[in-house]
Motif scaffolding. Structure first.
Motif, PDB file in Angstrom:
ATOM      1  N   VAL A 268       0.853  -1.190   0.000  1.00  0.00           N
ATOM      2  CA  VAL A 268       0.000   0.000   0.000  1.00  0.00           C
ATOM      3  C   VAL A 268       0.892   1.245   0.000  1.00  0.00           C
ATOM      4  O   VAL A 268       1.997   1.235   0.534  1.00  0.00           O
ATOM      5  CB  VAL A 268      -0.986   0.033   1.199  1.00  0.00           C
ATOM      6  N   ASP A 269       0.389   2.308  -0.620  1.00  0.00           N
ATOM      7  CA  ASP A 269       1.154   3.552  -0.698  1.00  0.00           C
ATOM      8  C   ASP A 269       0.981   4.288   0.633  1.00  0.00           C
ATOM      9  O   ASP A 269       0.195   5.218   0.748  1.00  0.00           O
ATOM     10  CB  ASP A 269       0.651   4.396  -1.874  1.00  0.00           C
ATOM     11  N   PHE A 270       1.709   3.841   1.613  1.00  0.00           N
ATOM     12  CA  PHE A 270       1.539   4.291   3.000  1.00  0.00           C
ATOM     13  C   PHE A 270       2.043   5.732   3.174  1.00  0.00           C
ATOM     14  O   PHE A 270       3.244   5.976   3.088  1.00  0.00           O
ATOM     15  CB  PHE A 270       2.308   3.321   3.905  1.00  0.00           C
ATOM     16  N   PRO A 271       1.133   6.680   3.404  1.00  0.00           N
ATOM     17  CA  PRO A 271       1.565   8.078   3.436  1.00  0.00           C
ATOM     18  C   PRO A 271       2.467   8.432   4.622  1.00  0.00           C
ATOM     19  O   PRO A 271       3.161   9.430   4.599  1.00  0.00           O
ATOM     20  CB  PRO A 271       0.249   8.866   3.496  1.00  0.00           C
ATOM     21  N   TYR A 272       2.417   7.616   5.673  1.00  0.00           N
ATOM     22  CA  TYR A 272       3.214   7.941   6.870  1.00  0.00           C
ATOM     23  C   TYR A 272       4.497   7.126   6.921  1.00  0.00           C
ATOM     24  O   TYR A 272       5.084   6.932   7.972  1.00  0.00           O
ATOM     25  CB  TYR A 272       2.384   7.696   8.135  1.00  0.00           C
TER      26      TYR A 272
ATOM     27  N   ARG B 227      -0.641   6.457  17.320  1.00  0.00           N
ATOM     28  CA  ARG B 227      -2.026   6.309  16.832  1.00  0.00           C
ATOM     29  C   ARG B 227      -2.136   6.676  15.354  1.00  0.00           C
ATOM     30  O   ARG B 227      -2.757   5.961  14.571  1.00  0.00           O
ATOM     31  CB  ARG B 227      -2.973   7.200  17.648  1.00  0.00           C
ATOM     32  N   ARG B 228      -1.506   7.805  14.961  1.00  0.00           N
ATOM     33  CA  ARG B 228      -1.588   8.254  13.567  1.00  0.00           C
ATOM     34  C   ARG B 228      -1.068   7.183  12.619  1.00  0.00           C
ATOM     35  O   ARG B 228      -1.636   6.950  11.558  1.00  0.00           O
ATOM     36  CB  ARG B 228      -0.715   9.501  13.365  1.00  0.00           C
ATOM     37  N   LEU B 229       0.026   6.536  13.009  1.00  0.00           N
ATOM     38  CA  LEU B 229       0.635   5.529  12.131  1.00  0.00           C
ATOM     39  C   LEU B 229      -0.237   4.294  12.006  1.00  0.00           C
ATOM     40  O   LEU B 229      -0.472   3.782  10.910  1.00  0.00           O
ATOM     41  CB  LEU B 229       2.015   5.134  12.680  1.00  0.00           C
ATOM     42  N   ILE B 230      -0.749   3.820  13.156  1.00  0.00           N
ATOM     43  CA  ILE B 230      -1.594   2.617  13.155  1.00  0.00           C
ATOM     44  C   ILE B 230      -2.887   2.901  12.401  1.00  0.00           C
ATOM     45  O   ILE B 230      -3.357   2.091  11.600  1.00  0.00           O
ATOM     46  CB  ILE B 230      -1.900   2.180  14.613  1.00  0.00           C
ATOM     47  N   LYS B 231      -3.472   4.086  12.661  1.00  0.00           N
ATOM     48  CA  LYS B 231      -4.709   4.461  11.984  1.00  0.00           C
ATOM     49  C   LYS B 231      -4.475   4.524  10.472  1.00  0.00           C
ATOM     50  O   LYS B 231      -5.279   4.017   9.684  1.00  0.00           O
ATOM     51  CB  LYS B 231      -5.216   5.815  12.484  1.00  0.00           C
ATOM     52  N   GLY B 232      -3.350   5.124  10.087  1.00  0.00           N
ATOM     53  CA  GLY B 232      -3.026   5.235   8.663  1.00  0.00           C
ATOM     54  C   GLY B 232      -2.956   3.871   7.997  1.00  0.00           C
ATOM     55  O   GLY B 232      -3.582   3.638   6.962  1.00  0.00           O
ATOM     56  N   ALA B 233      -2.239   2.954   8.618  1.00  0.00           N
ATOM     57  CA  ALA B 233      -2.094   1.610   8.046  1.00  0.00           C
ATOM     58  C   ALA B 233      -3.450   0.918   7.991  1.00  0.00           C
ATOM     59  O   ALA B 233      -3.779   0.236   7.017  1.00  0.00           O
ATOM     60  CB  ALA B 233      -1.111   0.794   8.881  1.00  0.00           C
ATOM     61  N   SER B 234      -4.246   1.122   9.036  1.00  0.00           N
ATOM     62  CA  SER B 234      -5.567   0.495   9.101  1.00  0.00           C
ATOM     63  C   SER B 234      -6.503   1.084   8.039  1.00  0.00           C
ATOM     64  O   SER B 234      -7.227   0.360   7.365  1.00  0.00           O
ATOM     65  CB  SER B 234      -6.136   0.699  10.507  1.00  0.00           C
ATOM     66  N   ASP B 235      -6.475   2.419   7.872  1.00  0.00           N
ATOM     67  CA  ASP B 235      -7.308   3.084   6.862  1.00  0.00           C
ATOM     68  C   ASP B 235      -6.967   2.592   5.454  1.00  0.00           C
ATOM     69  O   ASP B 235      -7.842   2.567   4.585  1.00  0.00           O
ATOM     70  CB  ASP B 235      -7.124   4.607   6.920  1.00  0.00           C
ATOM     71  N   TYR B 236      -5.727   2.249   5.258  1.00  0.00           N
ATOM     72  CA  TYR B 236      -5.300   1.753   3.946  1.00  0.00           C
ATOM     73  C   TYR B 236      -5.501   0.240   3.836  1.00  0.00           C
ATOM     74  O   TYR B 236      -4.971  -0.402   2.943  1.00  0.00           O
ATOM     75  CB  TYR B 236      -3.842   2.135   3.672  1.00  0.00           C
ATOM     76  N   ARG B 237      -6.233  -0.318   4.767  1.00  0.00           N
ATOM     77  CA  ARG B 237      -6.582  -1.752   4.802  1.00  0.00           C
ATOM     78  C   ARG B 237      -5.349  -2.644   4.681  1.00  0.00           C
ATOM     79  O   ARG B 237      -5.366  -3.662   3.983  1.00  0.00           O
ATOM     80  CB  ARG B 237      -7.607  -2.083   3.705  1.00  0.00           C
ATOM     81  N   ALA B 238      -4.297  -2.259   5.368  1.00  0.00           N
ATOM     82  CA  ALA B 238      -3.101  -3.103   5.385  1.00  0.00           C
ATOM     83  C   ALA B 238      -3.333  -4.261   6.352  1.00  0.00           C
ATOM     84  O   ALA B 238      -3.999  -4.099   7.370  1.00  0.00           O
ATOM     85  CB  ALA B 238      -1.892  -2.290   5.817  1.00  0.00           C
ATOM     86  N   ASP B 239      -2.814  -5.439   6.007  1.00  0.00           N
ATOM     87  CA  ASP B 239      -2.892  -6.581   6.916  1.00  0.00           C
ATOM     88  C   ASP B 239      -1.831  -6.470   8.000  1.00  0.00           C
ATOM     89  O   ASP B 239      -1.983  -7.001   9.082  1.00  0.00           O
ATOM     90  CB  ASP B 239      -2.668  -7.897   6.143  1.00  0.00           C
ATOM     91  N   MET B 240      -0.749  -5.810   7.656  1.00  0.00           N
ATOM     92  CA  MET B 240       0.331  -5.656   8.630  1.00  0.00           C
ATOM     93  C   MET B 240       1.251  -4.506   8.226  1.00  0.00           C
ATOM     94  O   MET B 240       1.220  -4.032   7.088  1.00  0.00           O
ATOM     95  CB  MET B 240       1.149  -6.941   8.743  1.00  0.00           C
TER      96      MET B 240
ATOM     97  N   PHE C 114      -7.026   5.817  23.556  1.00  0.00           N
ATOM     98  CA  PHE C 114      -7.931   6.466  22.598  1.00  0.00           C
ATOM     99  C   PHE C 114      -9.256   5.717  22.435  1.00  0.00           C
ATOM    100  O   PHE C 114     -10.058   6.070  21.578  1.00  0.00           O
ATOM    101  CB  PHE C 114      -7.248   6.598  21.228  1.00  0.00           C
ATOM    102  N   LYS C 115      -9.472   4.683  23.248  1.00  0.00           N
ATOM    103  CA  LYS C 115     -10.677   3.849  23.154  1.00  0.00           C
ATOM    104  C   LYS C 115     -10.870   3.333  21.724  1.00  0.00           C
ATOM    105  O   LYS C 115     -11.956   3.363  21.157  1.00  0.00           O
ATOM    106  CB  LYS C 115     -11.917   4.626  23.621  1.00  0.00           C
ATOM    107  N   THR C 116      -9.794   2.891  21.125  1.00  0.00           N
ATOM    108  CA  THR C 116      -9.834   2.324  19.779  1.00  0.00           C
ATOM    109  C   THR C 116      -9.633   0.812  19.889  1.00  0.00           C
ATOM    110  O   THR C 116      -9.392   0.297  20.989  1.00  0.00           O
ATOM    111  CB  THR C 116      -8.721   2.912  18.888  1.00  0.00           C
ATOM    112  N   ASN C 117      -9.720   0.144  18.767  1.00  0.00           N
ATOM    113  CA  ASN C 117      -9.572  -1.308  18.803  1.00  0.00           C
ATOM    114  C   ASN C 117      -8.728  -1.787  17.624  1.00  0.00           C
ATOM    115  O   ASN C 117      -9.123  -2.665  16.876  1.00  0.00           O
ATOM    116  CB  ASN C 117     -10.959  -1.960  18.799  1.00  0.00           C
ATOM    117  N   TYR C 118      -7.580  -1.161  17.448  1.00  0.00           N
ATOM    118  CA  TYR C 118      -6.710  -1.543  16.336  1.00  0.00           C
ATOM    119  C   TYR C 118      -6.030  -2.874  16.625  1.00  0.00           C
ATOM    120  O   TYR C 118      -5.731  -3.206  17.776  1.00  0.00           O
ATOM    121  CB  TYR C 118      -5.651  -0.463  16.082  1.00  0.00           C
ATOM    122  N   HIS C 119      -5.834  -3.612  15.536  1.00  0.00           N
ATOM    123  CA  HIS C 119      -5.113  -4.875  15.671  1.00  0.00           C
ATOM    124  C   HIS C 119      -4.196  -4.972  14.452  1.00  0.00           C
ATOM    125  O   HIS C 119      -4.539  -5.576  13.448  1.00  0.00           O
ATOM    126  CB  HIS C 119      -6.102  -6.044  15.707  1.00  0.00           C
ATOM    127  N   MET C 120      -3.081  -4.292  14.534  1.00  0.00           N
ATOM    128  CA  MET C 120      -2.183  -4.185  13.380  1.00  0.00           C
ATOM    129  C   MET C 120      -0.842  -4.840  13.707  1.00  0.00           C
ATOM    130  O   MET C 120      -0.030  -4.275  14.444  1.00  0.00           O
ATOM    131  CB  MET C 120      -1.992  -2.695  13.044  1.00  0.00           C
TER     132      MET C 120
END
Lengths: 329, 195
Positions: A196-200, A222-235, A258-264
């Protein structure tokens, strides 16, 4: 190809899977590592905050030890922070004559000396993509990472600062673009992954910030994990133990904050090379991540057996001769 | 105060910062464009952006009280050392290196608002000076005990995770030539004192 190898403190324990996977893929890549004899900590980002001369002497001791080995004039660091410190020390000793003179006076106390610029300090990724090369790697791929979406994450210190853009024309430029690097992208594509063209990709992981101000540190992660997640990266795949630790080990705390539930999941590029070469997850030290990488790796048919002693604290050996320390039991 | 021709002028704070920065700082080249602050990942949480701080460093000459305001700023302690500012600076000011210089002056003169970041560096380096290598468990334990004993639970999950995954050593591993390393560092510190 023979190189002096400086693993750095993180690769001894907290990122031992990076060291294990690097050493495991080396023969296939035609690389031979000669570990620097009795190396010490590079000083991280801490010593230079306290004492200039001591910080440079500490880093220079490693350069002096590596330069004793005449079989290679290149020094490889897999950790971006070590790479920066060694590279910067080499560069500034070259630029700043009084600094080099004083550092050598200090080194002499330990029977060592170093001629600034006599070694070339390089990052492991640079060696893999430029000395080994994409074609040679592609030829060795037996289990391509087809179907796996990866966010390539470079972090800061592998591409910055770029001394080559300065007024000193003799300075070596970084091996990849300081703002938009692409070498890891290309490497992962060669391994068969969907990149993915990961902007961060060249943004900061926060370094030691979680220990100074957790609100600031967590936000950067958070910004990095969110970015990867938004780009639907598996890892996320990275090349620095500090980046891996911040994104992986602190992801739970970031989720709570942040009360989020990322799993990256966050793995090292050397582990992905090994998997694509048909090596097992165990050989690559996979399974020590805090964010479970098993669901993502199942996509490419890689099974990670659960470690036998999962959930129990490993006890130090009985004949351990190191200094007594309080034990977590 | 009138200055006589024979009186050597003490270096300004501005010059002091330049001299204490390894390599070349280019601090005198700053054109106050603000690219640094805009590129900084922790910029929003800083008391002053690097640009502001550089203007303040110049201002010490006319307003001596400014020095303490600079040293009490959290800016350089919030620098994450990512070199984005340094990469983008049109004047090639070595901003990150200047941040480290300000940290050292702040520690040396014992002027800071919070001792958390200086203590973190000192704890980290204490292990390195005595064993030659970093020791994460000792560092985290000491740092939490010193600065955040009641906040430790926030990071408990991370700590337990690292330990159960075998990613935290229980004891520091000394290098072979600790004696030689100590001699090198002692000499280096002695030299630094004379500069």
């Amino acid at each position: 190809m023979k190189y002096n190898y400086y693993p750095g403190c993180s690769l001894e324990k907290s990122a031992s899977s990076y060291d294990v996977s690097t050493r495991a893929i080396a023969p296939a890549l035609g690389i031979e590592f000669m570990e620097v004899e009795d190396w010490n900590c590079c000083g991280a980002t801490e010593y230079i905050a306290l004492n200039r001369m001591a910080a440079y002497a500490l880093t220079a001791r490693n350069l002096a030890l590596a330069s004793k080995n005449k079989e290679s004039d290149q020094l490889i660091a897999p950790c971006s922070a070590c790479y920066l410190n060694l590279r910067k020390c080499n560069q500034y000793l070259y630029d700043d004559e009084p600094l080099a003179k004083n550092v050598n006076i200090a080194l002499a106390e330990g029977g060592l000396s170093y001629e600034a610029g006599s070694l070339r300090v390089r990052h492991l990724l640079d060696i893999v993509v430029n000395d080994v090369g994409y074609d040679a790697i592609q030829a060795k791929v037996t289990k391509p990472l087809t179907g796996l979406r990866i966010a390539p994450y470079y972090g800061c210190l592998i591409v910055r600062p770029d001394f080559g853009r300065g007024k000193h024309k003799s300075h070596e430029t970084t091996f990849d673009n300081p703002e938009y690097p692409t070498s890891l992208d290309k490497l992962l594509k060669v391994l068969g992954a969907e990149v993915v063209d990961f902007p961060y990709k060249a943004h900061c992981c926060g370094g030691h910030m979680t220990q100074i101000s957790d609100a600031t540190g967590f936000e950067i992660i958070r910004r990095l994990i969110k970015g990867a997640s938004d780009y639907r990266a598996d890892m996320v795949v990275t090349l620095c133990p500090m980046c891996q630790m911040n994104l992986d080990a602190f992801q739970g705390a970031v989720n709570v904050h942040f009360k989020t539930n990322y799993h990256m999941p966050v793995l090292f590029f050397t582990q992905m090379i090994g998997l694509a070469f048909g090596m097992s997850a165990q050989e690559m030290g996979i399974g020590t991540e805090l964010v479970d990488a098993r669901p993502a790796l199942a996509k490419i048919g890689v099974e990670v057996p659960p470690p036998e002693d999962e959930g129990t604290v490993k006890k130090p050996k009985k004949d351990d001769k190191s200094l007594p320390m309080p034990r977590l039991e | 105060m009138a200055e006589t021709a024979t009186q050597a002028r003490a270096p300004t704070f501005f010059q002091q910062v330049i001299d204490a920065t390894p390599g070349y700082s280019n601090l005198e080249m700053c054109i106050q464009c603000g690219t640094c602050g805009g590129s900084c990942p922790s910029g929003p949480d800083m008391d002053h952006t690097p640009r502001t701080l550089f203007a303040m460093i110049r201002a010490v000459e006319v307003e001596p009280s400014m020095k303490e305001r600079i040293l009490r700023s959290n800016t350089f302690w919030y620098c994450v050392s990512c070199y984005h500012c340094m990469e983008r600076c049109p004047q090639e000011v070595h901003i990150t290196d200047i941040m480290y210089t300000l940290k050292r002056i702040s520690v040396k003169e014992n002027i800071y608002d919070s001792s958390k970041a200086p203590d973190f560096s000192k704890t980290f380096i204490n292990w390195v000076e005595n064993y030659g290598r970093a020791f994460e468990l000792g560092l985290m334990g000491q740092h939490l005990a010193l600065h955040n004993p009641f906040g430790a639970f926030k990071l408990a999950g991370m700590g337990i995770g690292m330990v159960t995954k075998g990613r935290m050593a229980f004891t520091p591993t000394p290098i072979k030539d600790v004696k030689g390393l100590k001699a090198i560092l002692a000499k280096a510190k002695e030299i630094e004192e004379t500069l």
